[in-house]
Motif scaffolding. Structure first.
Motif, mmCIF file in Angstrom:
data_model
loop_
_atom_site.group_PDB
_atom_site.id
_atom_site.type_symbol
_atom_site.label_atom_id
_atom_site.label_comp_id
_atom_site.label_asym_id
_atom_site.label_seq_id
_atom_site.Cartn_x
_atom_site.Cartn_y
_atom_site.Cartn_z
ATOM 1 N N TYR A 259 38.743 40.409 45.021
ATOM 2 C CA TYR A 259 38.441 41.268 43.894
ATOM 3 C C TYR A 259 39.710 41.963 43.416
ATOM 4 C CZ TYR A 259 33.634 40.807 45.618
ATOM 5 O OH TYR A 259 32.430 40.311 46.040
ATOM 6 N N PRO A 260 39.796 42.272 42.124
ATOM 7 C CA PRO A 260 40.931 43.060 41.636
ATOM 8 C C PRO A 260 40.954 44.430 42.302
ATOM 9 C CG PRO A 260 39.721 42.058 39.812
ATOM 10 C CD PRO A 260 38.890 41.860 41.038
ATOM 11 N N VAL A 261 42.140 44.992 42.448
ATOM 12 C CA VAL A 261 42.286 46.291 43.103
ATOM 13 C C VAL A 261 41.443 47.355 42.398
ATOM 14 C CG1 VAL A 261 43.901 48.177 43.574
ATOM 15 C CG2 VAL A 261 44.540 45.819 44.103
ATOM 16 N N LYS A 262 41.391 47.314 41.073
ATOM 17 C CA LYS A 262 40.614 48.322 40.343
ATOM 18 C C LYS A 262 39.138 48.268 40.720
ATOM 19 C CE LYS A 262 39.635 50.232 35.775
ATOM 20 N NZ LYS A 262 38.248 50.538 36.187
ATOM 21 N N GLU A 263 38.594 47.055 40.873
ATOM 22 C CA GLU A 263 37.190 46.933 41.261
ATOM 23 C C GLU A 263 36.968 47.469 42.667
ATOM 24 O OE1 GLU A 263 35.332 43.174 40.677
ATOM 25 O OE2 GLU A 263 36.176 42.887 38.674
ATOM 26 N N ARG B 196 38.797 49.774 44.127
ATOM 27 C CA ARG B 196 38.948 51.227 44.051
ATOM 28 C C ARG B 196 37.666 51.879 43.533
ATOM 29 N NH1 ARG B 196 43.351 54.000 44.458
ATOM 30 N NH2 ARG B 196 44.679 52.174 44.069
ATOM 31 N N ASP B 197 37.078 51.272 42.516
ATOM 32 C CA ASP B 197 35.833 51.814 41.965
ATOM 33 C C ASP B 197 34.701 51.724 42.980
ATOM 34 O OD1 ASP B 197 37.137 52.360 39.607
ATOM 35 O OD2 ASP B 197 36.387 50.577 38.556
ATOM 36 N N ASP C 76 35.230 54.265 45.547
ATOM 37 C CA ASP C 76 35.315 55.610 44.965
ATOM 38 C C ASP C 76 36.577 56.333 45.451
ATOM 39 O OD1 ASP C 76 34.544 57.736 43.384
ATOM 40 O OD2 ASP C 76 33.300 58.660 44.941
ATOM 41 N N GLU D 28 43.185 57.365 42.352
ATOM 42 C CA GLU D 28 44.247 56.433 41.978
ATOM 43 C C GLU D 28 45.426 56.481 42.945
ATOM 44 O OE1 GLU D 28 44.690 54.085 39.700
ATOM 45 O OE2 GLU D 28 42.636 54.270 38.974
#
Length: 207
Positions: A157-161, A163-164, A167, A170
């Motif tokens: 998965y992408p890092v942003k996904e 991270r979301d 939770d 940044e």
């Protein structure tokens, strides 16, 4: 109970002595769910013979331990793993790997005491087991980085996904790793030290 303490950890060796140049020692905990690679990380990166407390998995854990994704696992840590690595001539990290099953989490509070930081190992096949792990660290006030361990069957998965899903602010580093490889495990620890340094320089980075 017959604990599988590493045979290699019996008896001191001269090469295991702390380098005379070492001036700073830091306690780091390696945490994560069951079977995410904590023992492997400590073993791969430790410059001394690691101490492990592994026990053969038995029927006693059936219906208690969640082994989804790690059905072939036959040993498990029941107390802690311990290792040491010198990041440079002066800085030494003492590594404490925690047991993964929730029934052994009562040991975590003792292992968290005095820890400067932590590595949260994650398996994307079982991302949900990381929620409670991260929550425990946040409650204890222990800064951490997240390392996604590479497994052949794990989805990417992408890092942003990630991270979301976890939770996370940044500022908290998320990086990919293969804990079987010493350099990869060392990079995770270096990232943790860099993150801890950034918190000292800019405490507001935690928000």
């Amino acid at each position: 109970m017959d604990y599988g303490i590493s045979d290699e950890a019996v008896g001191p060796r001269s090469e295991d002595a702390l380098p005379s140049s070492a001036s700073s020692a830091v306690k780091v905990v390696i945490v994560g769910g069951f079977g995410v690679g904590k023992t492997t990380l400590v073993r791969s990166v430790s410059e001394i013979r690691p101490l492990t407390t592994e026990e053969t998995m038995t029927q006693a854990g059936e219906g208690v331990d969640d082994i989804y994704g790690v059905e072939q696992k036959v040993h498990t840590t029941v107390a802690m793993d311990f290792g040491r690595i010198s990041l440079n001539e002066e800085l030494v990290l003492y590594l404490f790997g925690t047991p993964g099953q929730q029934r052994f989490w009562f040991l975590w509070n003792g292992l968290f005491k005095g820890a400067l930081g932590a590595v949260v190992l994650v398996d994307t096949r079982r991302l949900e087991v990381s929620f409670d792990v991260i929550g425990r660290l946040e409650e204890a006030g222990v800064p951490f980085v997240v390392a996604v361990n590479s497994f052949p069957a794990s989805p990417s998965y992408p890092v942003k996904e990630l991270r979301d899903a976890l939770d996370l602010p940044e500022a908290v580093p998320i990086l990919m790793c293969d804990v079987r490889q010493r350099n990869s495990s060392r990079d995770v620890l270096v990232t943790l030290m860099q993150y801890l340094r950034s918190l000292v320089l800019s405490p507001e980075a935690t928000t």
